[in-house]
Design a protein around this motif. Structure first.
Motif, PDB file in Angstrom:
ATOM      1  N   LYS A  47      -1.555  -8.239   4.365  1.00 60.13           N
ATOM      2  CA  LYS A  47      -2.106  -7.093   3.457  1.00 60.13           C
ATOM      3  C   LYS A  47      -1.281  -6.642   2.362  1.00 60.13           C
ATOM      4  O   LYS A  47      -1.644  -5.904   1.443  1.00 60.13           O
ATOM      5  CB  LYS A  47      -2.480  -5.736   4.444  1.00 60.13           C
ATOM      6  CG  LYS A  47      -3.556  -6.346   5.261  1.00 60.13           C
ATOM      7  CD  LYS A  47      -4.093  -4.968   6.027  1.00 60.13           C
ATOM      8  CE  LYS A  47      -5.045  -3.959   5.503  1.00 60.13           C
ATOM      9  NZ  LYS A  47      -5.405  -3.048   6.096  1.00 60.13           N
ATOM     10  N   ASP A  59      -7.574   1.238   8.691  1.00 62.40           N
ATOM     11  CA  ASP A  59      -8.843   0.336   8.951  1.00 62.40           C
ATOM     12  C   ASP A  59      -8.605  -0.589  10.240  1.00 62.40           C
ATOM     13  O   ASP A  59      -8.130  -1.798   9.967  1.00 62.40           O
ATOM     14  CB  ASP A  59      -9.094  -0.394   7.693  1.00 62.40           C
ATOM     15  CG  ASP A  59     -10.377  -1.230   7.614  1.00 62.40           C
ATOM     16  OD1 ASP A  59     -11.078  -1.482   8.892  1.00 62.40           O
ATOM     17  OD2 ASP A  59     -10.735  -2.069   6.617  1.00 62.40           O
ATOM     18  N   ASN A  61     -10.245  -2.119  12.520  1.00 65.23           N
ATOM     19  CA  ASN A  61     -11.055  -3.486  12.598  1.00 65.23           C
ATOM     20  C   ASN A  61     -10.693  -4.559  11.667  1.00 65.23           C
ATOM     21  O   ASN A  61     -10.641  -5.696  12.020  1.00 65.23           O
ATOM     22  CB  ASN A  61     -12.561  -3.101  12.329  1.00 65.23           C
ATOM     23  CG  ASN A  61     -13.078  -2.344  13.790  1.00 65.23           C
ATOM     24  OD1 ASN A  61     -12.557  -2.404  14.844  1.00 65.23           O
ATOM     25  ND2 ASN A  61     -13.950  -1.259  13.419  1.00 65.23           N
ATOM     26  N   GLN A  62     -10.422  -4.051  10.537  1.00 68.40           N
ATOM     27  CA  GLN A  62      -9.874  -5.217   9.479  1.00 68.40           C
ATOM     28  C   GLN A  62      -8.636  -5.374   9.747  1.00 68.40           C
ATOM     29  O   GLN A  62      -8.273  -6.850   9.883  1.00 68.40           O
ATOM     30  CB  GLN A  62      -9.970  -4.489   8.065  1.00 68.40           C
ATOM     31  CG  GLN A  62      -9.626  -5.622   6.880  1.00 68.40           C
ATOM     32  CD  GLN A  62     -10.441  -6.708   6.677  1.00 68.40           C
ATOM     33  OE1 GLN A  62     -11.731  -6.782   7.283  1.00 68.40           O
ATOM     34  NE2 GLN A  62     -10.007  -7.800   6.469  1.00 68.40           N
ATOM     35  N   ASN A  63      -7.848  -4.655  10.351  1.00 68.15           N
ATOM     36  CA  ASN A  63      -6.499  -5.160  10.852  1.00 68.15           C
ATOM     37  C   ASN A  63      -6.456  -6.085  12.008  1.00 68.15           C
ATOM     38  O   ASN A  63      -5.751  -6.989  12.026  1.00 68.15           O
ATOM     39  CB  ASN A  63      -5.668  -4.031  11.209  1.00 68.15           C
ATOM     40  CG  ASN A  63      -4.966  -3.187   9.836  1.00 68.15           C
ATOM     41  OD1 ASN A  63      -5.367  -3.447   8.998  1.00 68.15           O
ATOM     42  ND2 ASN A  63      -4.245  -2.092  10.386  1.00 68.15           N
ATOM     43  N   GLN A  64      -7.270  -5.922  12.861  1.00 64.47           N
ATOM     44  CA  GLN A  64      -7.500  -6.944  14.091  1.00 64.47           C
ATOM     45  C   GLN A  64      -8.032  -8.425  13.619  1.00 64.47           C
ATOM     46  O   GLN A  64      -7.565  -9.203  14.033  1.00 64.47           O
ATOM     47  CB  GLN A  64      -8.490  -6.316  15.124  1.00 64.47           C
ATOM     48  CG  GLN A  64      -7.798  -4.937  15.722  1.00 64.47           C
ATOM     49  CD  GLN A  64      -6.346  -5.023  15.898  1.00 64.47           C
ATOM     50  OE1 GLN A  64      -5.901  -5.764  17.052  1.00 64.47           O
ATOM     51  NE2 GLN A  64      -5.500  -4.308  15.398  1.00 64.47           N
ATOM     52  N   LYS A  65      -9.129  -8.373  12.677  1.00 59.91           N
ATOM     53  CA  LYS A  65      -9.350  -9.753  11.906  1.00 59.91           C
ATOM     54  C   LYS A  65      -8.231 -10.231  11.188  1.00 59.91           C
ATOM     55  O   LYS A  65      -7.947 -11.500  11.540  1.00 59.91           O
ATOM     56  CB  LYS A  65     -10.650  -9.412  11.047  1.00 59.91           C
ATOM     57  CG  LYS A  65     -11.641  -8.975  11.802  1.00 59.91           C
ATOM     58  CD  LYS A  65     -12.572  -8.704  10.608  1.00 59.91           C
ATOM     59  CE  LYS A  65     -13.900  -8.063  11.024  1.00 59.91           C
ATOM     60  NZ  LYS A  65     -14.987  -7.690  10.209  1.00 59.91           N
ATOM     61  N   ILE A  66      -7.162  -9.696  10.557  1.00 57.20           N
ATOM     62  CA  ILE A  66      -6.114 -10.310   9.908  1.00 57.20           C
ATOM     63  C   ILE A  66      -5.228 -10.712  11.210  1.00 57.20           C
ATOM     64  O   ILE A  66      -4.677 -12.010  10.914  1.00 57.20           O
ATOM     65  CB  ILE A  66      -5.380  -9.057   9.179  1.00 57.20           C
ATOM     66  CG1 ILE A  66      -6.263  -8.784   8.020  1.00 57.20           C
ATOM     67  CG2 ILE A  66      -4.019  -9.694   8.741  1.00 57.20           C
ATOM     68  CD1 ILE A  66      -5.721  -7.737   7.059  1.00 57.20           C
ATOM     69  N   LYS A  69      -6.434 -13.889  12.674  1.00 61.78           N
ATOM     70  CA  LYS A  69      -6.314 -14.964  11.596  1.00 61.78           C
ATOM     71  C   LYS A  69      -4.808 -15.537  11.644  1.00 61.78           C
ATOM     72  O   LYS A  69      -4.406 -16.884  11.590  1.00 61.78           O
ATOM     73  CB  LYS A  69      -6.641 -14.665  10.232  1.00 61.78           C
ATOM     74  CG  LYS A  69      -6.357 -15.652   9.332  1.00 61.78           C
ATOM     75  CD  LYS A  69      -6.610 -14.921   7.778  1.00 61.78           C
ATOM     76  CE  LYS A  69      -6.171 -15.900   6.671  1.00 61.78           C
ATOM     77  NZ  LYS A  69      -6.172 -15.233   5.526  1.00 61.78           N
ATOM     78  N   THR A 103     -10.983  -8.363  20.186  1.00 61.75           N
ATOM     79  CA  THR A 103      -9.650  -8.840  19.702  1.00 61.75           C
ATOM     80  C   THR A 103      -9.042  -9.710  20.735  1.00 61.75           C
ATOM     81  O   THR A 103      -8.476 -10.765  20.489  1.00 61.75           O
ATOM     82  CB  THR A 103      -8.729  -7.820  19.134  1.00 61.75           C
ATOM     83  OG1 THR A 103      -9.548  -7.028  18.142  1.00 61.75           O
ATOM     84  CG2 THR A 103      -7.452  -8.407  18.656  1.00 61.75           C
TER      85      THR A 103
END
Length: 182
Positions: A47, A59, A61-66, A69, A103
């Protein structure tokens, strides 16, 4: 040659900010020759942000997606590592927020270790390190939620769970626990 990823290669080390996760990871890296990664650092790299001293997550949820990945990328060349992270974070009002169990389902850790300590010790560590003073009740509540959610995740995933008091940690006991997982 790429290593094929197997479910049993990530050891997830949880605990609240300032409890001593990074110190323990450094000790384990030296003693066991295992690499470690810090979840928030992996997220920050992607990020290109800095969370600052507040530790509030805007955020999650977005952090967990990152994070998922980044871990997928690591798994392509890393066969065994410790992931230093959290099971709960603070929201913008400094209330504990459980991170999604999905996650951890995707990360597929072999085991969960959680560090805890007296909230007064953690508070002192945070003031020294980050110059940020939380309310003691905020740390107590966050740590309680961290331990509870970590145990819930381990039960959901049916994987070993251990918690250790940071100020009393027995490095040999922790090493034995990790070695028993291999």
């Amino acid at each position: 040659m790429k290593h094929s990823y197997r479910r049993d290669y990530i050891i997830f080390l949880g605990g609240v900010h300032g409890v001593g996760k990074s110190t323990l990871c450094n000790d384990l890296t030296e003693k066991l020759n295992i690499n470690h990664y810090i979840a928030s650092e992996l997220i920050k790299q992607e990020k290109e942000i800095n969370y600052g001293d507040s530790k509030q997550v805007k955020d999650p949820n977005q952090n967990q997606k990152i994070l998922v990945k980044k871990i997928e990328q690591l798994k392509s060349f890393e066969s065994l590592f410790i992931l230093d992270g959290h099971f709960c974070v603070l929201d913008k009002n400094e209330n504990p927020l459980e991170l999604p169990i999905d996650t951890y389902k995707v990360l597929k850790p072999k085991a969960i270790l959680v560090l805890y300590d007296d909230p007064e010790i953690i508070l002192s560590n945070l003031v020294k390190r980050d110059k940020h003073k939380f309310e003691l009740s905020t740390l107590q509540n966050l740590q309680t939620k961290e331990l509870e959610h970590a145990l819930s995740v381990s039960r959901y995933l049916n994987i070993p769970y251990e918690n250790f008091k940071s100020s009393e940690k027995e490095i040999e006991e922790i090493c034995n626990f990790i070695n028993s997982l291999k």
